[in-house]
Design an enzyme around this catalytic site. Structure first.
Site, short mmCIF file in Angstrom:
data_model
loop_
_atom_site.label_atom_id
_atom_site.label_comp_id
_atom_site.label_asym_id
_atom_site.label_seq_id
_atom_site.Cartn_x
_atom_site.Cartn_y
_atom_site.Cartn_z
N LYS A 122 0.80 -1.22 0.00
CA LYS A 122 0.00 0.00 0.00
C LYS A 122 0.84 1.27 0.00
CE LYS A 122 -3.97 -2.12 2.34
NZ LYS A 122 -3.40 -3.43 2.60
N GLU A 177 -2.62 6.20 8.77
CA GLU A 177 -3.32 7.22 8.00
C GLU A 177 -4.34 7.96 8.85
OE1 GLU A 177 -3.40 5.36 3.50
OE2 GLU A 177 -5.15 5.13 4.79
N HIS A 223 -14.11 -3.65 9.58
CA HIS A 223 -13.45 -3.42 8.29
C HIS A 223 -13.71 -4.52 7.27
CE1 HIS A 223 -11.48 -0.13 10.32
NE2 HIS A 223 -10.94 -0.95 11.19
N ARG A 283 -6.99 -8.31 -8.53
CA ARG A 283 -7.67 -9.61 -8.64
C ARG A 283 -9.15 -9.35 -8.83
NH1 ARG A 283 -10.19 -9.42 -3.75
NH2 ARG A 283 -9.05 -8.55 -1.98
#
Length: 663
Positions: free
Chosen positions: A116, A200, A235, A297
Site C-alpha cells: 500500500k 493514516e 473493516h 484480482r
C-alpha cells in the site's frame, strides 16, 4: 480460448470459475485440502487433486504443490480466484516460468500495487489523490506512535500487504495505540507474511467506494462503474451495491478516470479494483475522495457489477488472458438498474459475531427473477474453522435501488440454514434499516445501529421452543408406541399412556430441554378428554407461555439425530431433550474458567500462573476463520493455570485459563 484451467482456490469462487470455464468448453482442474475432499467445487471439476492438510499454509498457499499439479495435468492456465495466492507476484512469476498462463495481471503490476505504501506513492505521481498519513518504511513503534500524534487522532493502522480488513485497526486515542499496533502487525504477519503497517488519518463519515477496472494486453483500459461497500463490520464488507447511492455523473467520471489512470500507471491487465475512501459528510463530492489501494484480482462483490453491466467478468478474464482485446470501449458501457449483494456468514450475531462451525443439516435458497446465489456448500457439508466463514453470497437485481433491496430482504428471509449459526436475520434487518434505505450511511453505520439490528443476546424465542418441544415429544411417542405395541396407531387405554397420567384435573408432565445449549424447563399439558397434547408451556423465570397462540408458526422444522432446528424470522433455535448424564467433563466450568469461544488456534497468551488480572484485561487471542478474537478477564482474579499452549488448535468450549477460586 484457453483449453484448460486449474483453479488455485476453493469454495464459492472455485465453483463460480468452474461454471464459466465449463460454459466456454474448458477442462477444469481443482486442487483441494484434506478438509475439502467432499466439497462442492471438487465434485464440479472435471478432475481434482489433493495438495495437503487443512491449514492453508500447507495446501492452498503452497505454490510448489499447485504448480506441480498444473504441470502433471498439463493445465493451460491457472485462475487464482481471490484470497490465498491471488495477489502474490511470485505465484504469477512461477506460472510464467513454467509456461502456464496466469489468469490475472502481470507480476510487475501485482508488485507495484501489492504494498500500500508504494502504491500510494505511484498513483500520487499519476495525479490520483491519497489519504494523508505516513506511508514510509520505518516501523519502530515509537516512531509510528509519534506519526500518529502528528497526523491527529483518530488514525487508521493498515497492513502494507494484503487486504480484506486484515491487519487494520482504528485508534481513537494515544493510550490505545501500542496494543492496536501490536495486534495489527501480528494479524498482518499471520495473514500475509509481512508485519509492516502504515498509519493514516481516519476520514470521518467515510464512504468506501471502489471502481471496477478492466484492461487487456492491447492498451485498452476501461472502468465498469462503481460499487459502494460502506456497510462494514470490523473493516469487513457486509453488503455491497452498484451503483453507489448519491453518485453524480460528474463524480463518477472523475473517480472512473482516476481509477483508469492508476491502472495505466502499472501496465495493468485483467480485472482489478481501485478502492477509494470518500468524505461523505456533505454528500459525494469530486474533490473529497482519496485512493486507498488497488486489489489486483477479482473481488468478492463482482456479481453486482455483472448484474448492472450484463457482463461475465470471469469470461472476460479468460479471454484477455488468451490474448483477446476487450470487445467494447468505455462509450459502449451503461448501467442497467441496481444490484445489492449480502454476504451470508457462518457466525453468531447474538455472540458478538463469533464464527460458527459444524454440519449444515439444511441449506436452502430461494429462486426468482433477479435473484442469484453464489455458494460453495450444500446440505450435508461441514463448515470448518480453517477458512473464511462465508456460506454464500445472495445477490438481488432490480430496476431501482428500492426494488433490489426489497428482493434481497425477501430472499434472506426465505433462506434456510440449520446447523452453524448465521447472520441471515441481521442482514435482513440491515436491508430494511431506515437510514440505509434513505442513503444516509457510512462505514460506521452498523456500529451506530448495532442494537436495532438484532446484535447481542436476544430474548428466548418461546414459540420456537414450544414447537420444538412438541416435535420431540411426537417423535419420542412414535418410537415408544412402536416399541411397546408394535405399531403407532394402536388404540390406547389410560393405563398405556406414556405421559404423567392422573385421574383428576389437567394432566401435566415436566420436560427438561436444552435450547441452544442452555437449560429450559417445558411443561406438557394434556386435555382431560384426549390423550394428545393440547399445549406445551415454557418457563425461563417468566410467566408460563402457552403455545395455543394462533399466530405461532415455524418457517421450517429440521429434525436431526440430536434434536430439532426451528427456523423462524431468519433465526434458528436448536431444541434438544436434556440428558443429565451427558456431561462434558473435560470442558466443565469449574467456577473460574475462560474457555475457547469457538474452534480455532490459540495464537497468544498474555498471562501466566500467579498473575493478578483485572476485569477486562487481555488474557489471550484465539484466531478462527482468519480473524483474531481477544479474550478478556471476566472479573478481578488470580491466574491458577494455563490449560493450553500458544499455537495449539483448540475446540469450542476447551479450557484455556483457570482462575483460583475463593476458599
Amino acid at each position: 480460448m484457453l483449453e484448460s484451467v486449474l483453479i488455485a482456490n476453493r469454495g464459492e469462487i472455485a465453483c463460480r470459475i468452474i461454471r464459466t470455464a465449463k460454459r466456454l468448453g474448458m477442462r477444469t482442474i481443482a486442487v483441494y485440502s484434506e478438509a475439502d475432499a467432499d466439497s462442492l467445487f471438487v465434485q464440479m471439476a472435471d478432475e481434482a487433486h489433493l495438495i495437503g492438510p487443512p491449514p492453508a499454509r500447507e495446501s492452498y498457499l503452497r505454490i510448489d504443490k499447485i504448480i506441480d499439479v498444473a504441470k502433471r495435468t498439463k493445465a493451460a492456465s491457472i485462475h487464482p480466484g481471490y484470497g490465498f495466492l491471488s495477489e502474490r507476484a511470485e505465484f504469477a512469476e512461477a506460472c510464467a516460468e513454467n509456461g502456464i498462463v496466469f489468469v490475472g495481471p502481470p507480476a510487475s503490476a501485482i508488485k507495484a500495487m501489492g504494498l500500500k505504501d508504494a502504491a500510494k506513492a505511484l498513483v500520487q505521481q499519476a495525479g490520483v489523490p491519497v489519504v494523508p498519513g505516513y506511508h514510509g518504511s520505518k516501523q519502530d513503534p515509537d516512531f509510528l506512535r509519534q506519526k500518529a500524534y502528528e497526523i491527529g487522532y483518530p488514525v487508521l493502522i493498515k497492513a502494507v500487504a494484503g487486504g480484506g480488513g486484515k491487519g487494520m485497526r482504528r485508534v481513537d486515542k494515544a493510550a490505545d495505540f501500542d496494543a492496536a499496533l501490536e495486534s495489527a502487525q501480528r494479524e498482518a504477519q499471520n495473514a500475509f507474511g509481512d508485519p509492516r503497517v502504515l498509519v493514516e488519518k481516519y476520514i470521518l463519515s467515510p464512504r468506501h467506494i471502489e471502481i471496477q477496472v478492466f484492461a487487456d494486453g492491447h492498451g485498452n483500459v476501461v472502468h465498469l462503474f462503481e460499487r459502494d461497500c460502506s456497510l462494514q463490520r470490523r473493516h469487513q464488507k457486509v453488503i455491497e451495491e452498484a451503483p453507489a447511492p448519491g453518485m453524480t455523473p460528474e463524480m463518477r467520471q472523475v473517480m472512473g478516470q482516476a481509477a483508469v489512470e492508476a491502472a495505466r500507471a502499472v501496465g495493468y491487465v485483467s480485472a482489478g479494483t481501485v478502492e477509494f475512501i470518500a468524505d461523505g459528510r456533505e454528500g459525494l463530492r469530486p474533490d473529497r475522495f482519496y485512493f486507498m489501494e488497488m486489489n489486483t484480482r477479482l473481488q468478492v462483490e463482482h456479481p453486482v457489477t455483472e448484474a448492472i453491466t450484463g457482463l461475465d467478468l470471469v469470461e472476460l478474464q479468460f479471454r484477455v488472458a488468451a490474448g483477446e482485446a476487450l470487445p467494447f470501449s468505455q462509450e459502449d458501457l451503461a448501467i442497467d438498474g441496481h444490484a445489492v449483494e449480502a454476504r451470508l456468514y457462518a457466525e453468531d450475531p447474538e455472540k458478538e459475531f463469533l464464527p460458527s462451525t459444524g454440519k449444515l443439516w439444511a441449506l436452502e435458497f430461494p429462486e426468482g427473477e433477479g435473484i442469484r446465489i453464489d455458494t460453495g456448500v450444500e446440505t450435508g457439508a461441514e463448515v470448518t474453522p480453517y477458512y473464511d466463514p462465508m456460506i454464500a453470497k445472495v445477490i438481488a437485481h432490480g430496476e431501482t435501488r428500492e426494488e433490489a433491496l426489497d428482493k434481497l430482504a425477501e430472499a434472506l428471509g426465505q433462506t434456510i440454514v440449520a446447523g452453524p449459526k448465521t447472520n441471515a436475520a441481521f442482514l435482513k434487518k440491515l436491508c430494511e434499516a431506515e437510514g440505509f434505505r434513505a442513503g444516509q450511511f457510512d462505514t460506521g453505520f452498523i456500529d451506530r445501529n448495532i442494537d436495532s439490528l438484532g446484535v447481542g443476546p436476544q430474548p428466548l424465542d418461546h414459540i420456537a421452543v414450544c414447537i420444538g418441544a412438541e416435535n420431540l415429544l411426537d417423535r419420542a411417542r412414535f418410537l415408544l408406541q412402536n416399541a411397546v405395541f408394535g405399531r403407532s396407531d394402536e388404540p390406547r387405554s389410560p393405563w398405556s399412556l406414556l405421559d404423567g397420567f392422573q385421574l383428576l384435573g389437567t394432566r401435566m408432565a415436566g420436560l427438561p430441554l436444552l435450547v441452544d445449549g442452555e437449560r429450559v424447563e417445558a411443561r406438557e399439558v394434556f386435555s382431560r378428554m384426549s390423550p394428545t397434547i393440547s399445549a406445551v408451556t415454557v418457563s425461563d423465570g417468566e410467566p408460563w407461555r402457552d403455545t395455543s397462540d394462533p399466530d405461532r408458526y415455524a418457517e421450517r422444522e429440521i429434525e436431526v439425530p440430536h434434536g430439532v432446528y426451528i427456523i423462524r424470522n431468519g433465526r434458528q433455535t436448536l431444541v434438544q431433550l436434556y440428558d443429565p448424564f451427558d456431561v462434558d467433563l473435560e470442558h466443565m466450568d469449574e467456577g473460574g474458567t475462560v474457555k475457547a469461544p469457538m474452534h480455532g488456534k490459540l495464537i497468544a497468551v498474555f498471562v501466566q500462573p500467579g498473575d493478578r488480572v483485572e476485569k477486562g484485561q487481555r488474557l489471550a487471542i484465539v484466531e478462527a476463520m482468519k480473524m483474531e478474537h481477544v479474550l478478556v478477564a471476566p472479573s478481578d482474579a488470580e491466574v491458577a493455570e494455563i490449560a493450553a499452549e500458544p499455537g495449539a488448535q483448540v475446540a469450542e468450549g476447551a479450557r484455556l485459563i483457570v482462575f483460583k477460586t475463593e476458599e
